[in-house]
Motif scaffolding. Structure first.
Motif, PDB file in Angstrom:
ATOM      1  N   GLN A   7       1.468   3.701   4.196  1.00 55.22           N
ATOM      2  CA  GLN A   7       2.152   3.197   3.009  1.00 55.22           C
ATOM      3  C   GLN A   7       1.173   3.089   1.845  1.00 55.22           C
ATOM      4  O   GLN A   7       0.090   2.536   1.977  1.00 55.22           O
ATOM      5  CB  GLN A   7       2.780   1.827   3.287  1.00 55.22           C
ATOM      6  CG  GLN A   7       3.952   1.894   4.204  1.00 55.22           C
ATOM      7  CD  GLN A   7       5.100   2.683   3.607  1.00 55.22           C
ATOM      8  OE1 GLN A   7       5.374   2.597   2.420  1.00 55.22           O
ATOM      9  NE2 GLN A   7       5.750   3.471   4.429  1.00 55.22           N
ATOM     10  N   THR A   8       1.577   3.603   0.694  1.00 53.86           N
ATOM     11  CA  THR A   8       0.725   3.538  -0.492  1.00 53.86           C
ATOM     12  C   THR A   8       1.449   2.861  -1.650  1.00 53.86           C
ATOM     13  O   THR A   8       1.040   2.970  -2.789  1.00 53.86           O
ATOM     14  CB  THR A   8       0.300   4.951  -0.924  1.00 53.86           C
ATOM     15  OG1 THR A   8       1.469   5.726  -1.183  1.00 53.86           O
ATOM     16  CG2 THR A   8      -0.549   5.609   0.140  1.00 53.86           C
ATOM     17  N   GLY A   9       2.541   2.170  -1.386  1.00 51.27           N
ATOM     18  CA  GLY A   9       3.317   1.530  -2.441  1.00 51.27           C
ATOM     19  C   GLY A   9       2.638   0.282  -2.977  1.00 51.27           C
ATOM     20  O   GLY A   9       1.549  -0.120  -2.556  1.00 51.27           O
ATOM     21  N   ARG A  10       3.321  -0.349  -3.914  1.00 56.35           N
ATOM     22  CA  ARG A  10       2.791  -1.550  -4.537  1.00 56.35           C
ATOM     23  C   ARG A  10       2.995  -2.753  -3.609  1.00 56.35           C
ATOM     24  O   ARG A  10       4.008  -2.875  -2.949  1.00 56.35           O
ATOM     25  CB  ARG A  10       3.507  -1.816  -5.853  1.00 56.35           C
ATOM     26  CG  ARG A  10       3.297  -0.724  -6.875  1.00 56.35           C
ATOM     27  CD  ARG A  10       4.096  -1.034  -8.108  1.00 56.35           C
ATOM     28  NE  ARG A  10       3.657  -2.280  -8.700  1.00 56.35           N
ATOM     29  CZ  ARG A  10       3.194  -2.387  -9.937  1.00 56.35           C
ATOM     30  NH1 ARG A  10       3.148  -1.354 -10.703  1.00 56.35           N
ATOM     31  NH2 ARG A  10       2.809  -3.551 -10.402  1.00 56.35           N
ATOM     32  N   PHE A  11       2.018  -3.654  -3.635  1.00 56.89           N
ATOM     33  CA  PHE A  11       2.118  -4.866  -2.842  1.00 56.89           C
ATOM     34  C   PHE A  11       2.528  -6.064  -3.695  1.00 56.89           C
ATOM     35  O   PHE A  11       2.902  -7.096  -3.160  1.00 56.89           O
ATOM     36  CB  PHE A  11       0.783  -5.182  -2.162  1.00 56.89           C
ATOM     37  CG  PHE A  11       0.476  -4.272  -1.015  1.00 56.89           C
ATOM     38  CD1 PHE A  11       0.982  -4.526   0.238  1.00 56.89           C
ATOM     39  CD2 PHE A  11      -0.317  -3.155  -1.194  1.00 56.89           C
ATOM     40  CE1 PHE A  11       0.710  -3.694   1.310  1.00 56.89           C
ATOM     41  CE2 PHE A  11      -0.598  -2.314  -0.134  1.00 56.89           C
ATOM     42  CZ  PHE A  11      -0.079  -2.582   1.117  1.00 56.89           C
ATOM     43  N   ASP A  12       2.442  -5.928  -4.995  1.00 56.78           N
ATOM     44  CA  ASP A  12       2.784  -7.062  -5.853  1.00 56.78           C
ATOM     45  C   ASP A  12       4.289  -7.092  -6.109  1.00 56.78           C
ATOM     46  O   ASP A  12       5.008  -6.145  -5.822  1.00 56.78           O
ATOM     47  CB  ASP A  12       2.011  -7.010  -7.169  1.00 56.78           C
ATOM     48  CG  ASP A  12       2.295  -5.748  -7.953  1.00 56.78           C
ATOM     49  OD1 ASP A  12       2.766  -4.770  -7.366  1.00 56.78           O
ATOM     50  OD2 ASP A  12       2.034  -5.745  -9.161  1.00 56.78           O
ATOM     51  N   ASP A  13       4.733  -8.204  -6.646  1.00 56.10           N
ATOM     52  CA  ASP A  13       6.157  -8.412  -6.913  1.00 56.10           C
ATOM     53  C   ASP A  13       6.328  -8.532  -8.426  1.00 56.10           C
ATOM     54  O   ASP A  13       5.946  -9.532  -9.020  1.00 56.10           O
ATOM     55  CB  ASP A  13       6.631  -9.679  -6.209  1.00 56.10           C
ATOM     56  CG  ASP A  13       8.116  -9.882  -6.304  1.00 56.10           C
ATOM     57  OD1 ASP A  13       8.812  -8.976  -6.794  1.00 56.10           O
ATOM     58  OD2 ASP A  13       8.588 -10.943  -5.887  1.00 56.10           O
ATOM     59  N   ILE A  14       6.898  -7.500  -9.043  1.00 56.10           N
ATOM     60  CA  ILE A  14       7.020  -7.518 -10.500  1.00 56.10           C
ATOM     61  C   ILE A  14       8.388  -7.985 -10.963  1.00 56.10           C
ATOM     62  O   ILE A  14       8.540  -8.403 -12.106  1.00 56.10           O
ATOM     63  CB  ILE A  14       6.686  -6.136 -11.096  1.00 56.10           C
ATOM     64  CG1 ILE A  14       7.576  -5.061 -10.501  1.00 56.10           C
ATOM     65  CG2 ILE A  14       5.235  -5.804 -10.883  1.00 56.10           C
ATOM     66  CD1 ILE A  14       7.386  -3.708 -11.119  1.00 56.10           C
TER      67      ILE A  14
END
Length: 103
Positions: free
Chosen positions: A74-81
């Motif tokens: 997985q290379t997606g974002r870990f933050d919550d925008i």
């Protein structure tokens, strides 16, 4: 990204932080429901609904991040925008409805 145990703990801390805010919002909602007049009960019901959505959203984000951490490709974002912004919009909307019902 190198996966270390502290990253899993950070995910758990974030989840617990969201649940703490959910418990605070639920306390406000239950006080409005139990000790308020009709207009306060309407606002309490809205806050109760927001607290329920917040708890479900926090659980979904926690599980999704845990899945991202367990899956090394997985290379997606870990933050919550989107979550904090949507939460602020919902709380402001509930407060506006409260003031609209009062005046």
């Amino acid at each position: 990204i190198k996966i270390e145990p502290k990253i899993f703990f950070a995910n758990e801390r974030t989840f617990i932080s969201w649940l703490q805010f959910c418990a605070l919002l639920l306390t406000v909602a239950l006080n409005l429901l139990n000790f308020g007049d009709y207009k306060s009960r309407v606002c309490g019901a809205i806050f109760l609904f927001i607290a329920m959505l917040l708890a479900l959203y926090a659980l979904a984000r926690f599980e999704y991040r845990a899945w991202q951490l367990r899956t090394p490709s997985q290379t997606g974002r870990f933050d919550d925008i989107y979550g904090p912004a949507i939460l602020c919009i919902l709380i402001v909307a509930a407060l506006i409805i409260n003031f609209w019902l009062r005046f």
